[in-house]
Design an enzyme around this catalytic site. Structure first.
Site, PDB file in Angstrom:
ATOM      1  N   VAL A   1      18.562  -0.535   9.741  1.00  0.00           N
ATOM      2  CA  VAL A   1      18.152  -1.763  10.435  1.00  0.00           C
ATOM      3  C   VAL A   1      19.081  -2.948  10.191  1.00  0.00           C
ATOM      4  O   VAL A   1      18.897  -4.001  10.789  1.00  0.00           O
ATOM      5  CB  VAL A   1      16.698  -2.161  10.083  1.00  0.00           C
ATOM      6  CG1 VAL A   1      15.715  -1.101  10.540  1.00  0.00           C
ATOM      7  CG2 VAL A   1      16.568  -2.454   8.596  1.00  0.00           C
TER       8      VAL A   1
ATOM      9  N   SER B   1       4.746   7.756   2.618  1.00  0.00           N
ATOM     10  CA  SER B   1       5.068   6.485   3.283  1.00  0.00           C
ATOM     11  C   SER B   1       3.879   5.974   4.088  1.00  0.00           C
ATOM     12  O   SER B   1       3.215   6.748   4.801  1.00  0.00           O
ATOM     13  CB  SER B   1       6.247   6.666   4.245  1.00  0.00           C
ATOM     14  OG  SER B   1       7.416   6.987   3.549  1.00  0.00           O
TER      15      SER B   1
ATOM     16  N   THR C   1       4.095   4.512  -3.532  1.00  0.00           N
ATOM     17  CA  THR C   1       5.061   5.074  -2.582  1.00  0.00           C
ATOM     18  C   THR C   1       6.449   4.957  -3.209  1.00  0.00           C
ATOM     19  O   THR C   1       6.601   4.382  -4.290  1.00  0.00           O
ATOM     20  CB  THR C   1       5.069   4.284  -1.263  1.00  0.00           C
ATOM     21  OG1 THR C   1       5.474   2.943  -1.554  1.00  0.00           O
ATOM     22  CG2 THR C   1       3.712   4.268  -0.581  1.00  0.00           C
ATOM     23  N   LEU C   2       7.457   5.443  -2.471  1.00  0.00           N
ATOM     24  CA  LEU C   2       8.835   5.354  -2.958  1.00  0.00           C
ATOM     25  C   LEU C   2       9.237   3.893  -3.195  1.00  0.00           C
ATOM     26  O   LEU C   2       9.766   3.545  -4.247  1.00  0.00           O
ATOM     27  CB  LEU C   2       9.751   5.981  -1.897  1.00  0.00           C
ATOM     28  CG  LEU C   2      11.147   6.374  -2.324  1.00  0.00           C
ATOM     29  CD1 LEU C   2      11.093   7.392  -3.451  1.00  0.00           C
ATOM     30  CD2 LEU C   2      11.911   6.947  -1.124  1.00  0.00           C
ATOM     31  N   ALA C   3       8.953   3.022  -2.212  1.00  0.00           N
ATOM     32  CA  ALA C   3       9.330   1.614  -2.336  1.00  0.00           C
ATOM     33  C   ALA C   3       8.606   0.973  -3.535  1.00  0.00           C
ATOM     34  O   ALA C   3       9.200   0.206  -4.287  1.00  0.00           O
ATOM     35  CB  ALA C   3       9.001   0.860  -1.051  1.00  0.00           C
TER      36      ALA C   3
ATOM     37  N   LYS D   1       8.172 -11.384   2.151  1.00  0.00           N
ATOM     38  CA  LYS D   1       6.912 -11.127   2.870  1.00  0.00           C
ATOM     39  C   LYS D   1       6.343 -12.429   3.460  1.00  0.00           C
ATOM     40  O   LYS D   1       5.719 -12.404   4.529  1.00  0.00           O
ATOM     41  CB  LYS D   1       5.889 -10.459   1.947  1.00  0.00           C
ATOM     42  CG  LYS D   1       6.255  -9.026   1.530  1.00  0.00           C
ATOM     43  CD  LYS D   1       6.531  -8.104   2.697  1.00  0.00           C
ATOM     44  CE  LYS D   1       6.622  -6.639   2.266  1.00  0.00           C
ATOM     45  NZ  LYS D   1       7.116  -5.770   3.367  1.00  0.00           N
TER      46      LYS D   1
ATOM     47  N   ALA E   1      14.559  -4.334  -1.422  1.00  0.00           N
ATOM     48  CA  ALA E   1      15.225  -5.346  -2.253  1.00  0.00           C
ATOM     49  C   ALA E   1      15.949  -4.585  -3.352  1.00  0.00           C
ATOM     50  O   ALA E   1      15.426  -3.574  -3.852  1.00  0.00           O
ATOM     51  CB  ALA E   1      14.221  -6.320  -2.862  1.00  0.00           C
TER      52      ALA E   1
ATOM     53  N   GLY F   1      10.642   3.425   8.965  1.00  0.00           N
ATOM     54  CA  GLY F   1      10.143   3.324   7.594  1.00  0.00           C
ATOM     55  C   GLY F   1       9.429   4.555   7.073  1.00  0.00           C
ATOM     56  O   GLY F   1       8.723   4.481   6.070  1.00  0.00           O
TER      57      GLY F   1
ATOM     58  N   TYR G   1       7.286  -8.788  -8.391  1.00  0.00           N
ATOM     59  CA  TYR G   1       7.425  -8.671  -6.928  1.00  0.00           C
ATOM     60  C   TYR G   1       8.548  -9.600  -6.433  1.00  0.00           C
ATOM     61  O   TYR G   1       9.207  -9.329  -5.439  1.00  0.00           O
ATOM     62  CB  TYR G   1       6.090  -8.968  -6.246  1.00  0.00           C
ATOM     63  CG  TYR G   1       5.984  -8.361  -4.861  1.00  0.00           C
ATOM     64  CD1 TYR G   1       6.088  -6.985  -4.690  1.00  0.00           C
ATOM     65  CD2 TYR G   1       5.793  -9.144  -3.733  1.00  0.00           C
ATOM     66  CE1 TYR G   1       6.008  -6.416  -3.423  1.00  0.00           C
ATOM     67  CE2 TYR G   1       5.711  -8.595  -2.468  1.00  0.00           C
ATOM     68  CZ  TYR G   1       5.818  -7.231  -2.329  1.00  0.00           C
ATOM     69  OH  TYR G   1       5.737  -6.671  -1.072  1.00  0.00           O
TER      70      TYR G   1
HETATM   71  P1  NAP Z   1       8.501   3.744   1.592  1.00  0.00           P
HETATM   72  O1  NAP Z   1       7.847   5.025   1.907  1.00  0.00           O
HETATM   73  O2  NAP Z   1       9.603   3.758   0.566  1.00  0.00           O
HETATM   74  O3  NAP Z   1       9.040   3.068   2.955  1.00  0.00           O
HETATM   75  C1  NAP Z   1      10.031   2.038   2.988  1.00  0.00           C
HETATM   76  C2  NAP Z   1      11.007   2.450   4.052  1.00  0.00           C
HETATM   77  O4  NAP Z   1      11.997   1.435   4.347  1.00  0.00           O
HETATM   78  C3  NAP Z   1      11.788   3.692   3.659  1.00  0.00           C
HETATM   79  O5  NAP Z   1      11.739   4.626   4.706  1.00  0.00           O
HETATM   80  C4  NAP Z   1      13.189   3.131   3.472  1.00  0.00           C
HETATM   81  O6  NAP Z   1      14.215   4.070   3.613  1.00  0.00           O
HETATM   82  C5  NAP Z   1      13.206   2.108   4.568  1.00  0.00           C
HETATM   83  N1  NAP Z   1      14.421   1.293   4.514  1.00  0.00           N
HETATM   84  C6  NAP Z   1      14.924   0.592   3.466  1.00  0.00           C
HETATM   85  N2  NAP Z   1      16.092   0.024   3.807  1.00  0.00           N
HETATM   86  C7  NAP Z   1      16.328   0.359   5.105  1.00  0.00           C
HETATM   87  C8  NAP Z   1      17.371   0.090   6.035  1.00  0.00           C
HETATM   88  N3  NAP Z   1      18.441  -0.671   5.717  1.00  0.00           N
HETATM   89  N4  NAP Z   1      17.270   0.607   7.287  1.00  0.00           N
HETATM   90  C9  NAP Z   1      16.243   1.383   7.635  1.00  0.00           C
HETATM   91  N5  NAP Z   1      15.218   1.685   6.799  1.00  0.00           N
HETATM   92  C10 NAP Z   1      15.271   1.175   5.544  1.00  0.00           C
HETATM   93  O7  NAP Z   1       7.433   2.692   1.046  1.00  0.00           O
HETATM   94  P2  NAP Z   1       6.090   2.043   1.663  1.00  0.00           P
HETATM   95  O8  NAP Z   1       5.360   1.510   0.478  1.00  0.00           O
HETATM   96  O9  NAP Z   1       5.411   2.976   2.599  1.00  0.00           O
HETATM   97  O10 NAP Z   1       6.674   0.786   2.441  1.00  0.00           O
HETATM   98  C11 NAP Z   1       6.431   0.534   3.826  1.00  0.00           C
HETATM   99  C12 NAP Z   1       6.123  -0.939   4.021  1.00  0.00           C
HETATM  100  O11 NAP Z   1       4.838  -1.225   3.454  1.00  0.00           O
HETATM  101  C13 NAP Z   1       7.109  -1.897   3.362  1.00  0.00           C
HETATM  102  O12 NAP Z   1       7.295  -3.024   4.187  1.00  0.00           O
HETATM  103  C14 NAP Z   1       6.351  -2.329   2.107  1.00  0.00           C
HETATM  104  O13 NAP Z   1       6.794  -3.568   1.606  1.00  0.00           O
HETATM  105  C15 NAP Z   1       4.947  -2.391   2.673  1.00  0.00           C
HETATM  106  N6  NAP Z   1       3.854  -2.430   1.696  1.00  0.00           N
HETATM  107  C16 NAP Z   1       3.784  -1.499   0.714  1.00  0.00           C
HETATM  108  C17 NAP Z   1       2.742  -1.551  -0.194  1.00  0.00           C
HETATM  109  C18 NAP Z   1       2.643  -0.545  -1.313  1.00  0.00           C
HETATM  110  O14 NAP Z   1       1.945  -0.814  -2.285  1.00  0.00           O
HETATM  111  N7  NAP Z   1       3.276   0.604  -1.225  1.00  0.00           N
HETATM  112  C19 NAP Z   1       1.761  -2.553  -0.093  1.00  0.00           C
HETATM  113  C20 NAP Z   1       1.852  -3.486   0.932  1.00  0.00           C
HETATM  114  C21 NAP Z   1       2.913  -3.409   1.821  1.00  0.00           C
HETATM  115  P3  NAP Z   1      15.066   4.450   2.264  1.00  0.00           P
HETATM  116  O15 NAP Z   1      14.163   5.202   1.367  1.00  0.00           O
HETATM  117  O16 NAP Z   1      16.217   5.224   2.815  1.00  0.00           O
HETATM  118  O17 NAP Z   1      15.530   3.165   1.624  1.00  0.00           O
END
Ligand code: NAP
Length: 257
Positions: A65, A19, A195-197, A164, A95, A13, A157
């Site tokens: 994954v 990230s 973040t990106l997501a 989640k 998603a 991730g 969301y």
């Molecule tokens: P992020 O930097 O975009 O990380 C998400 C990662 O998941 C990216 O590296 C993405 O790669 C990867 N991913 C998506 N589809 C995939 C696949 N099929 N196989 C392998 N990897 C895949 O965003 P982040 O916010 O740090 O997210 C990390 C976690 O924290 C997530 O579970 C998110 O829901 C959680 N979270 C985030 C927040 C927030 O506010 N940012 C808050 C609470 C929890 P690609 O870019 O290639 O798709």
């Protein structure tokens, strides 16, 4: 020598410097852990390689994954290079963008399947692969990342909230399955971080603002704060904690209105 010197971890991730998985990876590496980072496709390889260059002796391996063969290949290489595994950080979620902008009622069957497969089933599949490598080391720690949208409604969301909720439930079932092998399974529920997501969630700016205005600490969560909490849950200091969702969100979750 850091307190994690001689320990080996797998981190999924990491997309870029923003990230959450990278913030946790940095804290682990600072304390001496040797890490394997994964990337989903060639698109992110350069980013991940550039970040990995900041670590000591990293492994960088592809892993989408949703592909069982890629997960199997990954663990074969990790097993060969590291000889075992002490921790796994699951930082993967996805998603389709359309599911995060239309009403939840309009969630498509395919969008639901993809969100749950990438964001939830991946934890189960990765934990299954990690278990024998962790057992070989006498135990281990697994951590995933979740959000309060599992429990409360945050407009936009949508299906990610359902994913989640399933993820947090999976943490508890996995903790029970893996506990006898001294493998712990926990989650951090982080406050919103840009973040990106997060950029795919419509109205995310408004969510950030609500936390700043209403959370007990009256501010947003910093990446480094999740990094340190992740380091704690993956390291030996949290040796009696499993099946837990730790809130790292400026206290927002305790508020009513
Ligand atoms: P992020 O930097 O975009 O990380 C998400 C990662 O998941 C990216 O590296 C993405 O790669 C990867 N991913 C998506 N589809 C995939 C696949 N099929 N196989 C392998 N990897 C895949 O965003 P982040 O916010 O740090 O997210 C990390 C976690 O924290 C997530 O579970 C998110 O829901 C959680 N979270 C985030 C927040 C927030 O506010 N940012 C808050 C609470 C929890 P690609 O870019 O290639 O798709």
């Amino acid at each position: 020598m850091g307190s994690l010197t001689g320990r080996f971890g797998l981190v999924t991730g990491v997309a870029n410097r923003r990230s959450i998985a990278w913030a946790i990876a940095k804290a682990l590496a600072r304390d001496g852990a040797r890490l394997a980072l994964t990337y989903q496709g060639e698109r992110l390889l350069d980013n991940v390689r550039e970040l990995a260059a900041e670590l000591e002796g990293p492994l960088v391996q592809p892993c989408d994954v949703t592909m069982d063969e890629q997960i199997a290949d990954l663990y074969q290489i990790v097993g060969r290079e590291f000889g075992g595994l002490d921790f796994l950080l699951h930082g993967t979620a996805f998603a389709p963008r359309a599911e995060l902008s239309r009403p939840f009622l309009e969630t498509s069957r395919e969008g639901f399947r993809i969100a749950l497969d990438v964001s939830v089933y991946s934890l189960i599949a990765l934990a299954r692969g990690a278990a024998p490598l962790m057992a070989a080391r006498g135990g281990g720690s697994i951590l995933t990342l979740t959000y309060l949208g599992s429990d409360r409604v945050f407009a936009g969301y949508n299906v990610m909230g359902v994913a989640k909720a399933a993820l947090e439930s999976s943490v508890r079932y996995l903790a029970d399955n893996l506990g006898p092998q001294h493998i712990r399974v926990n989650a951090i529920s982080a406050g919103p971080i840009k973040t990106l997501a997060a950029s795919g969630i419509s109205g995310f700016g408004g969510i950030l603002q609500a936390y700043r205005e209403r959370a007990p600490l009256r501010r947003n969560t910093e990446l480094e704060e999740v990094g340190e909490a992740g380091r704690f849950l993956l390291g030996p200091e949290s040796s009696n904690i499993t099946g837990q969702v730790l809130m790292v969100d400026s206290g927002y979750h305790v508020m009513g209105i």
